[in-house]
Design an enzyme around this catalytic site. Structure first.
Site, PDB file in Angstrom:
ATOM      1  N   ASP A 229      -2.699  10.483   3.470  1.00 12.73           N
ATOM      2  CA  ASP A 229      -4.101  10.103   3.601  1.00 12.73           C
ATOM      3  C   ASP A 229      -4.853  11.123   4.439  1.00 12.73           C
ATOM      4  OD1 ASP A 229      -6.525   8.837   3.694  1.00 12.73           O
ATOM      5  OD2 ASP A 229      -5.898   7.303   5.132  1.00 12.73           O
TER       6      ASP A 229
ATOM      7  N   LYS B 163       0.847  -1.193   0.000  1.00  5.75           N
ATOM      8  CA  LYS B 163       0.000   0.000   0.000  1.00  5.75           C
ATOM      9  C   LYS B 163       0.881   1.241   0.000  1.00  5.75           C
ATOM     10  CE  LYS B 163      -3.177   2.632   2.976  1.00  5.75           C
ATOM     11  NZ  LYS B 163      -3.863   2.672   4.288  1.00  5.75           N
TER      12      LYS B 163
ATOM     13  N   LYS C  79     -10.511  12.798   7.833  1.00  2.00           N
ATOM     14  CA  LYS C  79     -10.017  12.440   9.155  1.00  2.00           C
ATOM     15  C   LYS C  79     -10.016  13.677  10.056  1.00  2.00           C
ATOM     16  CE  LYS C  79      -6.616   8.963   7.615  1.00  2.00           C
ATOM     17  NZ  LYS C  79      -7.134   7.782   8.330  1.00  2.00           N
TER      18      LYS C  79
ATOM     19  N   ASP D  93       1.502   6.547   5.567  1.00  2.00           N
ATOM     20  CA  ASP D  93       0.514   5.579   5.103  1.00  2.00           C
ATOM     21  C   ASP D  93       1.006   4.803   3.877  1.00  2.00           C
ATOM     22  OD1 ASP D  93      -1.881   4.371   5.715  1.00  2.00           O
ATOM     23  OD2 ASP D  93      -3.088   5.656   4.426  1.00  2.00           O
TER      24      ASP D  93
ATOM     25  N   ARG E 183      -7.552  -0.407   0.901  1.00  2.00           N
ATOM     26  CA  ARG E 183      -8.046  -1.655   0.315  1.00  2.00           C
ATOM     27  C   ARG E 183      -8.455  -1.471  -1.145  1.00  2.00           C
ATOM     28  NH1 ARG E 183     -12.512  -1.999   4.882  1.00  2.00           N
ATOM     29  NH2 ARG E 183     -10.763  -0.931   5.879  1.00  2.00           N
TER      30      ARG E 183
ATOM     31  N   ASP F 287     -12.259   7.025   3.414  1.00  2.00           N
ATOM     32  CA  ASP F 287     -11.085   6.819   4.259  1.00  2.00           C
ATOM     33  C   ASP F 287     -10.701   5.338   4.349  1.00  2.00           C
ATOM     34  OD1 ASP F 287      -8.976   7.628   5.838  1.00  2.00           O
ATOM     35  OD2 ASP F 287     -10.122   7.516   7.705  1.00  2.00           O
TER      36      ASP F 287
ATOM     37  N   GLU G 142      -9.482   3.679   1.909  1.00  2.00           N
ATOM     38  CA  GLU G 142      -8.937   3.761   0.547  1.00  2.00           C
ATOM     39  C   GLU G 142      -7.826   2.764   0.273  1.00  2.00           C
ATOM     40  OE1 GLU G 142      -5.660   5.060   2.651  1.00  2.00           O
ATOM     41  OE2 GLU G 142      -7.756   5.570   3.022  1.00  2.00           O
TER      42      GLU G 142
END
Length: 476
Positions: A246, A241, A253, A264, A327, A323, A325
């Site tokens: 993010d 990933k 968030k 992230d 996956r 959020d 995202e």
């Protein structure tokens, strides 16, 4: 820092000497001459008894300086590595000698090298003041072999490389920038790097990655790394990933949860660094790695809750929370890596806060398509000194991901079992073969310095992936 190997030495002059002390004040094997030359009263006054984490710098009877480090009651691979990490931060001066490799323990040289190299890590790119206590320039390991030292350094240096990438602020690390850094770091190895730009990503129809990237002015990229040594029989596919920042997207968030989101992309950093290390070690195993990099930003074109994305392969996705995202881009990453028909796929991601809630800040979650696959990862992690715990891929929870308008939705709507739900989501795109998912959301970032760990990005999973490759290259 340079780490060298030297034969047995009896005289050290004024060079600091790292020596081990077992709980109760007894010298660790190989450290006797130094520990016995220290006045016992100094240790008593300082309250030093050899407990784990204790470090004390004292004069020796020969006019030198000893850096005594507590080893605890049991000498293990983990305690030796941790002690070396604690000791190296206490060394004053440009050079030092370390006696810990003399401990009669299988893998002692590797444990010491990793402890020294990881424990001395500093990220000072943005510091303007001089470091008051810089790590030593060189440490000599008494009784070690240089070949063993150099091999151990590969994994430690790869971990520190992943730490560098994950510690770098997002403003200086756009998707194209980190892709270029990976390409540069791979130069001189047998790892081949191909970078897909946004046009190529559109041509390849990676709709989930494009959806996440749509809110950012910085275009996404996909890094494809391939290591294909002659004669390799086993093929591992890796997916990381790579969310370079993010914000949560339109499902924004809170500020406190956004502060560490430059990291992230730690899963992508770990995968890239591990491939480079595997290539440097020339392990006889084939590796294909896919790392999608993108921001998850807020903008006029950002994907909205309720939108439906079409990944390159597999179920269509209703996005109910922007959020969630990671996956989404992993769905495309898994779809791409499956094209190369690997024997095993492993994805690595800072995926869910739920994994951190379940296992805390020091343990990563592992999910496997079956227990054999999970056991492989657990064994590799144990040898690497990284902590994993298996969580169940409980199939009964899959129905909570059913969507009314698409094939699957990206969240369940429940506050419970979030790490399992995310793993079940990814399993839809991993295919029918062997697959494992590492959720490193907790240990990707260390909140304190201790042992070989340094506050900040941890480089979690790099050494586990190297150990997995080493294991699979010699046995099936």
């Amino acid at each position: 820092m340079e780490i060298g190997a030297v034969e047995q030495r009896d005289e050290f002059g004024d060079i600091p000497v790292i020596a081990g002390v077992i709980a109760g004040g007894q010298a660790a094997p190989g450290s006797e001459s130094v520990v016995e030359s220290v006045e016992a009263s100094l240790l008593e006054v300082g309250g030093f008894s050899g407990k784990p984490g204790q470090v004390m710098t004292v004069p020796t009877g020969g006019g030198g300086v000893a850096v005594l480090v507590g080893m605890g009651e049991e000498l293990t691979f983990e305690s030796v590595r941790s002690a070396a990490g604690n000791a190296v931060r206490a060394v004053k001066g440009e050079t030092a000698v370390c006696l810990l490799a003399l401990i009669p323990l299988d893998g002692a040289v590797r444990a010491v090298v990793e402890g020294l190299a990881l424990g001395s890590y500093r990220f000072r790119t943005y510091k303007t003041s001089e470091d008051e206590s810089p790590p030593p320039v060189r440490i000599d390991l008494v009784g070690a072999d240089q070949v063993d030292v150099d091999e151990a350094l590969v994994g430690a240096e790869a971990t520190n490389l992943a730490r560098d990438w994950s510690n770098t602020p997002a403003m200086d690390q756009a998707p194209s920038v980190i892709a270029g850094a990976i390409e540069e770091a791979s130069a001189g190895t047998a790892a081949e790097v191909e970078i897909w730009d946004e046009a190529r990503i559109r041509t390849e129809k990676l709709g989930a990655l494009l959806g996440v990237a749509s809110g950012s002015r910085r275009p996404p990229v996909l890094v494809l790394m391939r290591y294909q040594p002659d004669g390799a029989e086993y093929h591992v596919g890796l997916v990381g990933k790579g969310v370079t920042f993010d914000s949560g997207g339109l499902s924004l968030k809170s500020s406190s949860f956004m502060e560490d989101m430059k990291g992230d992309m730690a899963g992508g950093a770990a995968v890239a660094a591990a491939v480079i290390a595997i290539a440097r070690l020339e392990l006889p195993i084939k590796i294909t790695a896919v790392i999608p990099f993108t921001d998850n930003a807020v903008g006029g074109d950002a994907v909205r809750p309720g939108d439906v994305l079409r990944p390159v392969d597999g179920p269509t996705i209703e996005v109910l929370n922007t959020d969630a995202e990671g996956r989404l881009i992993l769905a495309d990453g898994l779809g791409v890596v499956r094209r190369f028909d690997p024997d095993l796929i492993v994805d690595v991601a800072t995926l869910t806060g739920a994994a951190k809630v379940a296992l805390g800040e020091k343990i990563a979650a592992v999910f496997g398509s079956d227990s054999t696959v999970a056991d492989r990862l657990l064994g590799a992690a144990s040898r690497s000194g990284e902590d994993l715990w298996e969580l169940p891929l409980f199939k009964d929870y899959r129905k909570s991901l059913d969507s009314n308008i698409a094939d699957i939705k990206n969240i369940t709507g429940s506050r419970y079992g979030g790490a399992i739900a995310a793993a079940l989501f990814l399993s839809e795109y991993a295919g029918d073969g062997d697959w494992a998912h590492l959720d490193i959301a907790g240990p990707s970032l260390r909140s304190e310095t201790y042992g070989e760990h340094v506050k900040g990005a941890s480089g979690m999973a790099v050494r586990t992936l190297i150990e997995l490759a080493r294991d699979l290259s010699t046995s099936r």
